[in-house]
Scaffold this active site. Structure first.
Site, mmCIF file in Angstrom:
data_model
loop_
_atom_site.group_PDB
_atom_site.id
_atom_site.type_symbol
_atom_site.label_atom_id
_atom_site.label_comp_id
_atom_site.label_asym_id
_atom_site.label_seq_id
_atom_site.Cartn_x
_atom_site.Cartn_y
_atom_site.Cartn_z
ATOM 1 N N ASP A 367 1.686 -6.106 9.135
ATOM 2 C CA ASP A 367 2.275 -7.139 8.276
ATOM 3 C C ASP A 367 3.805 -7.217 8.437
ATOM 4 O OD1 ASP A 367 2.613 -8.947 6.284
ATOM 5 O OD2 ASP A 367 1.711 -7.738 4.698
ATOM 6 N N ARG A 443 -1.790 -9.888 -5.457
ATOM 7 C CA ARG A 443 -0.718 -9.493 -4.543
ATOM 8 C C ARG A 443 0.172 -10.708 -4.213
ATOM 9 N NH1 ARG A 443 -0.733 -7.062 1.587
ATOM 10 N NH2 ARG A 443 0.631 -5.346 1.187
ATOM 11 N N LYS A 476 -5.729 -7.507 13.887
ATOM 12 C CA LYS A 476 -6.218 -6.897 12.653
ATOM 13 C C LYS A 476 -6.294 -8.041 11.657
ATOM 14 C CE LYS A 476 -4.863 -3.487 9.133
ATOM 15 N NZ LYS A 476 -3.867 -2.458 8.798
ATOM 16 N N ASP A 478 -6.857 -9.209 8.161
ATOM 17 C CA ASP A 478 -6.818 -8.645 6.810
ATOM 18 C C ASP A 478 -7.244 -9.680 5.768
ATOM 19 O OD1 ASP A 478 -6.350 -6.729 4.877
ATOM 20 O OD2 ASP A 478 -4.369 -6.196 5.637
ATOM 21 N N MET A 479 -7.510 -9.231 4.570
ATOM 22 C CA MET A 479 -7.913 -10.119 3.470
ATOM 23 C C MET A 479 -7.669 -9.330 2.189
ATOM 24 S SD MET A 479 -10.108 -11.399 1.158
ATOM 25 C CE MET A 479 -11.424 -10.201 1.107
ATOM 26 N N ASP A 548 -7.818 1.944 2.844
ATOM 27 C CA ASP A 548 -6.366 2.120 2.834
ATOM 28 C C ASP A 548 -5.995 3.571 2.549
ATOM 29 O OD1 ASP A 548 -5.478 -0.322 3.578
ATOM 30 O OD2 ASP A 548 -5.034 -1.050 1.557
#
Ligand code: GLA
Length: 741
Positions: A367, A443, A476, A478-479, A548
């Site tokens: 990210d 988030r 990668k 992500d969600m 995570d």
């Protein structure tokens, strides 16, 4: 593999190891007969039907005091005639009625197995690998055709089921519930096993005794979820990891699901699995059809581990597909835990240069590389490089990484947007939101409405541009939040119950388009770790970020639970820095490596911060993994000792020919003056002599001794687990290599 008794209308699916039997009742409904260890094919099976007069019962036909769906074991029950348990299907007609009566029409046997339109599914490469029977049922009032599809595999002890509905009538119908599978078992003397947890502690194993009523797990979040996995197993009370009966039910789907076991008043057990009926309603227009996701049912009489091995083999070989299925996965390094959002190009080059020195093969930029993404409040949706951080863009950076001799991977979160982004400013109406209601954020981000083709197109265009220009070998995906206020502006009010499912179809569509455009791209799925770690995603992304929580001790439980269904090759497992970012724990580097070896291996730390000795260990780990990754991915996996029940976690990967094994033993807390300990191994050849070697140990023993007496774990002089390091430390782990002499 499919035998049909035409007179009695009994269907017997049999691959020599498992049998599945059902029949057509006099009333035309399908009845369930048997699922379990293979039965030899005989003339008749109808004596297995149990049908007695029961008091206080509703019967189907006047004058008949025996025939009630409440007491007949069914294959795919509908509510509303005489069965009062939860149904597999509910259809609402134009007159508002909700009763459905499916009657048998015909059957068709197909060599091989069909794929499902727009949905992930198991497949075959050759027609002889599976046989499929399609049973066509019909509700005459609605002119609704319902096709049950059953495929039995030659090489796996599994049956795949799905259901297709076709509206041949003139009016639209509402499908309120359409499960992928249902079975009425003749008894309920089972325990259910589920994989449940939360963010950073996904897929813990939970076992409960079945009681009258409902035992269920589900998701209504839009993703399969951290909380519960789309899976349910049944085991007998005396079933262990290696012995006894176990049934596994896994849904190849990534959205809302329901897995349910219902015990009725006569100890009949109804198990069903499919899209969660809560929040679901599909408008089936005239001439339209609807296909449920696929459910996979496994039977094993070699315990839970036997069940897992069937799932592993099937999913690894006939669900995962494409370029990466049989290829060795690259050892990767990811910068997230080391840098979070705070880096510039030169930091990344230093990071990757050191990784290259350790022979790591793939650098993954996480990210923070795009738009105005300096924190999690902005940027999602703008998939263009942030040139303040990366002056040469992704193209330039990826070239520099490749020039170092590494492959380059990139993080995306395609389904999400921040309000502070150019994409949102341009398309404020592209998010999932209910009119005249507030929209919750997670988030600081909002969910793009992937039920709409134009939204998926807009993200595809951005990703396609970047992937075609830069040298990107891996993404990668992500969600990081679930769906709330589910509603799509693009659909009519009577289609709002379709949005959760249409959203997932959009996610699958974007995956499929990227795979078609870039067939050798390796996709790793992620959803704040394991929030969408399911069989559906495996069809598109051969590996997933398990959690995570990267702490090795936490990972013992998470990976142990995950292995109930999912193969090792799909579990993204990385060595991260200490003290660990999530739990602050300090663990030996060897332990972190040993725990991560039984997955898709990588690192999640800045190697520049390690000591010279630690770098040497990293180099050895990378070399060891490269030498063994093919073996590990193709091995049979055995869980030997549960971290949920003991102070140890132990597992074993054995070559299918039994000639080689790797055993990982991790002792969680140090102990003093403990008992003698032996660990019985599995899957070896009894007559074969093996050499057992760990870092400090080397001796020979026979397969039967190792499996029956066990491998000795303790250092006899100190009473400690053998690790030669003086013993008394928490979180020690030892890797044993067992090789045929
Ligand atoms: C999620 C993922 C992490 C990392 C961050 C980045 O939490 O699970 O691995 O990619 O997002 O924001």
């Amino acid at each position: 593999m499919i035998i049909v008794n035409e007179q009695e209308k009994v269907f017997h699916l049999n691959n020599g190891r498992i049998s599945y039997l059902f029949y057509v009742m006099e009333s035309g409904q399908l009845g369930h007969l048997y699922f379990g260890k293979a039965l030899t094919q005989k003339g008749s099976y109808l004596h297995m039907v149990e049908k007695v007069h029961r008091p206080m019962t509703t019967y189907i036909t006047e004058g008949d005091l025996y025939t009630s769906y409440e007491h007949l074991r069914q294959e795919y029950p509908c509510y509303g005639t005489s069965d009062y348990r939860y149904p597999a299907m509910e259809i609402q007609g134009g007159d508002g009625s909700r009763i459905c009566k499916l009657e048998y029409q015909r059957y068709r046997i197909i060599n091989g197995k069909k794929l499902l339109p727009g949905l992930p599914a198991t497949y075959v490469e050759d027609e002889s690998e599976a046989s499929t029977v399609e049973i066509v049922m019909r509700d005459s009032k609605y002119a609704l055709e319902v096709v049950f599809s059953y495929s039995i595999f030659r090489d796996f002890d599994a049956i795949a089921r799905s259901v297709q509905l076709v509206n041949h009538g003139k009016e639209a119908l509402l499908v309120n519930r359409a499960m992928s599978m249902s079975i009425d078992f003749p008894d309920a003397a089972f325990q259910s096993v589920q994989l449940s947890g939360a963010w950073a502690r996904e897929r813990y194993v939970h076992v409960r005794d079945l009681q009258p009523g409902i035992t269920a797990v589900s998701s209504m979040r839009g993703n399969s979820s951290h909380q519960h996995n789309p899976f349910l197993a049944l085991k007998r009370k005396n079933t262990t990891e290696q012995s006894g009966e176990a049934y596994g039910f896994s849904l190849i789907y990534s959205g809302n699901f329901l897995a349910q076991a219902e015990v009725d008043n006569y100890q009949v057990l109804r198990v069903m699995l499919g899209i969660n009926p809560f929040g679901f309603q599909w408008k089936l227009d005239a001439a339209a059809n609807f296909t449920t996701p696929e459910a996979v049912m496994v039977y094993s009489n070699a315990g839970l581990n036997g069940m897992s091995q069937q799932f592993h083999r099937l999913y690894q070989n006939r669900l995962v597909r494409g370029y990466w299925r049989d290829r060795e996965r690259p050892v990767l390094i990811n910068n997230w835990e080391a840098t979070q959002f705070d880096y510039v190009e030169e930091d990344l080059i230093r990071f990757a240069t050191k990784a290259k020195e350790c022979d790591i093969e793939l650098f993954v930029l996480d990210d923070g590389w795009f738009g105005a993404r300096n924190d999690d409040k902005r940027g999602l949706g703008d998939w263009k490089a942030n040139t303040q951080k990366l002056p040469n863009g992704i193209e330039g950076l990826s070239k520099r990484i490749e020039a170092l001799g590494m492959k380059f991977g990139l993080w995306f979160e395609p389904e999400m947007v921040n309000k502070d982004s150019d994409f949102f400013r341009m398309h404020p109406d592209y998010i999932i939101a209910t009119p005249e209601r507030s929209v919750s954020h997670g988030r600081n981000q909002f969910v793009l409405d992937f039920s709409r083709r134009e939204v998926v197109d807009a993200i595809y265009e951005q990703m396609y541009t970047l992937l075609s220009k830069a040298k990107i070998s891996y993404i990668k995906w992500d969600m990081n939040r679930s769906i709330s206020e589910c509603y799509s502006k693009a659909y009519h009010s009577d289609q709002q119950g379709e949005i959760f499912h249409r959203y997932i179809l959009g996610v699958y569509d974007l995956h499929e388009r990227l795979i078609q455009a870039f067939p050798s791209l390796l996709i790793e799925s992620c959803a704040s770790g394991g929030g969408r770690f399911d069989a559906g995603m495996l069809y598109y992304a051969p590996q997933g970020w398990v959690s995570d929580d990267s702490d090795a001790i936490e990972r013992l439980k998470i990976q142990y639970g995950t292995s109930l269904v999912y193969p090792l090759s799909c579990m993204g497992a990385h060595v991260s820095a200490c003290p660990n970012e999530q739990v602050g724990r300090q663990t030996p580097l060897e332990t972190r490596g040993n725990v991560a070896f039984t997955g898709a291996f990588g690192y999640e730390l800045d190697l520049n911060k390690l000591s010279v000795n630690e770098i040497e260990t990293v180099k050895k780990q990378v070399a060891f993994y490269k030498e063994n990754r093919n073996f590990i991915a193709k091995s049979d996996f055995y869980r030997l000792c549960s971290p949920f029940e003991t102070n140890f976690a132990a597992w074993e990967a054995v070559a299918p020919d039994g000639k080689r094994a790797l055993v990982t033993v991790t002792r969680i807390l140090s102990e003093i003056n403990g008992p003698y300990r032996r660990l019985p191994l599995c899957g070896l050849l009894p007559e074969q002599q093996y050499h057992i070697k760990s870092q400090y140990l080397s001796y020979n023993a026979y397969g039967d001794e190792l499996m029956q007496y066990g491998m000795i774990l303790e250092d006899k002089s100190s009473g400690q687990i053998i690790d030669g390091s003086g013993g008394c430390q928490d979180f020690r782990s030892v890797l044993y290599e067992i090789t045929a002499v």
